[in-house]
Design an enzyme around this catalytic site. Structure first.
Site: not given
Ligand code: SAT
Ligand code: MN
Length: 592
Positions: A75, A203, A212, A232, A254, A256, A281, A372
């Site tokens: 991101r 991405y 998100k 989140h 994210s 963690c 998530d 991922r």
């Molecule tokens: O890259 S994403 O936003 O889809 C996953 C994350 O960072 O929590």
């Molecule tokens: Mn996330």
């Protein structure tokens, strides 16, 4: 222009698609239906374009690997904007662009951007079909990779249009990869228009607009205006040997370990206990008629971090990604399987995430740290039977957690709701590879929502505080830290399945089954309340992982200053008072 038949009579939708198609100028428009036959065609198209490659049919049936451009692997928070009419509405923690300027700037980039390409019209639902919690989105995209991911992550296609009907409201999402150039990359949110425009990236978090962008940034804004919460958070249910299931929601930044925690397998000591995954998530939560907080997972799949995922850390995920999974930026084995750091011993030879040969012992990482897997929730053997429940599951406890090498103890419980909101609001965490930027520096990440809150963060805290009034049975609030280290940088707590010990105490407290000891920071387990039988941790290390050091906490309170100053305009007074009370308690202890 060649168009598949629009399977809808929703005029607002038809008009909007027509005007966006006029702007972007695609050669084809494909209305995505979500059928298996269509999936076969889209897969064939992605293979033809070289966007995905098949993995071994024996080792990973139905699985594919994709590589993103090396400039497009996470991101991009500095290119993410909240486009509210005024800058104040977006607040000081978000980048802001005036809506007119954003439409103009991105409009110029979208102009003719899909020439020679197909515009996919992707209808999707976030949340169980037909649930009052759920929201409908339409994403227009020129990326077949996005469509393949959306099919896993959302309820995509015909059912979404059926739910929308002829007059329903929907989120307007527009995405074009352009030439995947960071200089022409923007992710803009228009909360007032229920609109998202994303350009120049391919991405996950930047382009799977249901995730998100809709579920959190637009979702949090809708939550504030409509009186619910978009967070989140993972959601899990813990089933006791007697069959009682208690639900917990937990916010971690994210990368963690939300996915690992959501799929936890209890250690042997907890024979007869079971953890059910509801989500890994995102949680959308509403007050139910019974005065409890009810949560759904708006997603239908997992977009999980691959590195570190192994049969030791997360066997449930390893089994979930055995089939029908799309891998992005992982390493490839010679026999058509995947590999990443932290999975186990690497084979002698691999192809790394940039398509280069890699040999065992190489100092370079074979998989990108933010590589991922996109896997269907239906593959998860521990999927909660209540994920499709239109009214969600009732939440008894909320956990906030960050990645902290020092200062923050393994677990504590807040004194009350407002104190819990303060603990969440001041959450600090070391940065990870999930966002572009320096990794490993502590930043304040309130409720793990810093990159995802679609409006002013001080107003967001006020919304949290206001929710208490509606809750007859508010969930108890906890803070955890799995990542505390000793002086030599060794993790003190074994984590993973052993986190069940902490989870059990959280449940015991939430259900009122056990007492606790008061400290300056909150309630902590008494001597034997936390079951440590069979855990590989010395008494000394356990006291280190639970330690509350007055001096460290006085520094921590000072470190919160920047957040309080930044948000001063709207920070609720209660938050300021919580901080002052804690400071007073710490100073008193420091003098003793
Ligand atoms: O890259 S994403 O936003 O889809 C996953 C994350 O960072 O929590
Ligand atoms: Mn996330």
């Amino acid at each position: 222009m060649d168009i598949t038949t629009p399977p809808t009579r929703n005029h607002a939708l038809l008009d909007w698609v027509a005007s966006m198609a006029k702007l972007c100028g695609p050669d084809h428009i494909h209305w995505v239906t979500g059928t298996d036959a269509e999936h076969g065609e889209l897969t064939a198209e992605a293979l033809k374009q070289g966007v995905i490659k098949p993995l071994s049919k024996e080792k990973r049936p139905g699985c594919y690997i994709a590589y993103s451009s090396p400039n497009d692997v996470a991101r991009v928070e500095h290119l993410t904007f909240i486009c509210t009419p005024t800058k104040e509405e977006a607040g000081p923690t978000n980048n802001w662009m005036a809506p007119d300027e954003a439409y103009k700037k991105l409009g110029a980039l979208f102009e003719g951007s899909m020439k020679g390409r197909t515009m996919y019209v992707v209808p999707y639902v976030m949340g169980p079909l037909g649930s009052p919690f759920s929201k409908i989105g339409i994403e227009l995209t020129d990326s077949v990779y996005v469509v393949l991911n959306m099919r896993i992550m959302t309820r995509m296609g015909r059912p979404a249009l059926d739910m929308l009907g002829d007059h329903g409201e929907f989120n307007h999402g527009l995405h074009s990869m352009l030439d995947v150039n960071p200089d022409r990359r923007f992710i803009c949110h228009f909360p007032q228009d229920n609109t998202i425009w994303s350009v120049g990236s391919n991405y996950g978090g930047n382009v799977l607009l249901g995730k998100k962008c809709l579920a959190l940034r637009i979702g949090s804004y809708l939550g504030k205006t409509e009186g619910w919460m978009a967070e989140h958070m993972l959601i899990l249910g813990v089933e006791s040997p007697e069959g009682q299931v208690t639900y917990v929601a937990a916010a971690f930044p994210s990368a963690c370990g939300k996915t690992n925690f959501a799929m936890l397998i209890p250690p042997k000591r907890f024979n007869g206990w079971r953890v059910w995954t509801v989500g890994d998530d995102i949680a959308w939560m509403r007050v139910g008629p019974d005065g409890r907080l009810w949560a759904i997972n708006p997603e239908a799949g997992y977009f999980g971090v691959a590195p570190g995922t192994s049969f030791y850390s997360n066997a449930t995920a390893m089994n979930t990604i055995r089939k029908d999974t799309l891998f992005t930026n992982v390493a490839l084995t010679e026999d058509g399987d995947v590999w990443w750091e932290g999975m186990g011993t690497p084979p002698e030879h691999l192809t790394d995430w940039q398509g280069r040969p890699w040999v065992k012992g190489s100092p370079e990482k074979a998989a990108h740290p933010n590589s991922r897997f996109t896997a269907p929730a239906a593959n998860n053997a521990n999927l909660s039977p209540f994920v499709e429940n239109p009214s969600g599951v009732p939440i008894s406890a909320i956990i906030f957690g960050g990645r902290r090498a020092t200062t923050v103890p393994l677990v504590l419980q807040s004194f009350n709701w407002a104190h819990g909101v303060y603990l969440g609001a001041t959450l600090g965490s070391e940065t990870t590879a999930a966002a572009v930027g320096k990794v490993g520096v502590v930043r304040r990440d309130p409720m793990a929502m810093l990159p995802f809150c679609g409006y002013d963060m001080g107003e967001y805290f006020a919304h949290w505080l206001a929710m208490q009034k509606k809750l007859v049975h508010p969930p108890k609030i906890f803070m955890v830290n799995w990542f505390r280290q000793d002086e030599n940088g060794k993790f003190l707590w074994p984590g993973y399945g052993e986190n069940m010990r902490v989870l059990k105490w959280v449940l015991d407290r939430a259900l009122g089954h056990v007492g606790a000891q008061e400290t300056v920071l909150g309630w902590v387990p008494r001597g034997t309340d936390l079951d440590l039988a069979g855990v590989d941790i010395s008494e000394e290390d356990f006291s280190k992982v639970m330690r509350i050091d007055t001096k460290e906490w006085l520094v921590e309170i000072d470190a919160q200053q920047e957040l309080f100053e930044r948000l001063a305009r709207t920070m609720p007074k209660e938050m300021v008072l919580q901080r002052e009370l804690l400071r007073a308690r710490l100073e008193r202890l420091d003098q003793d």
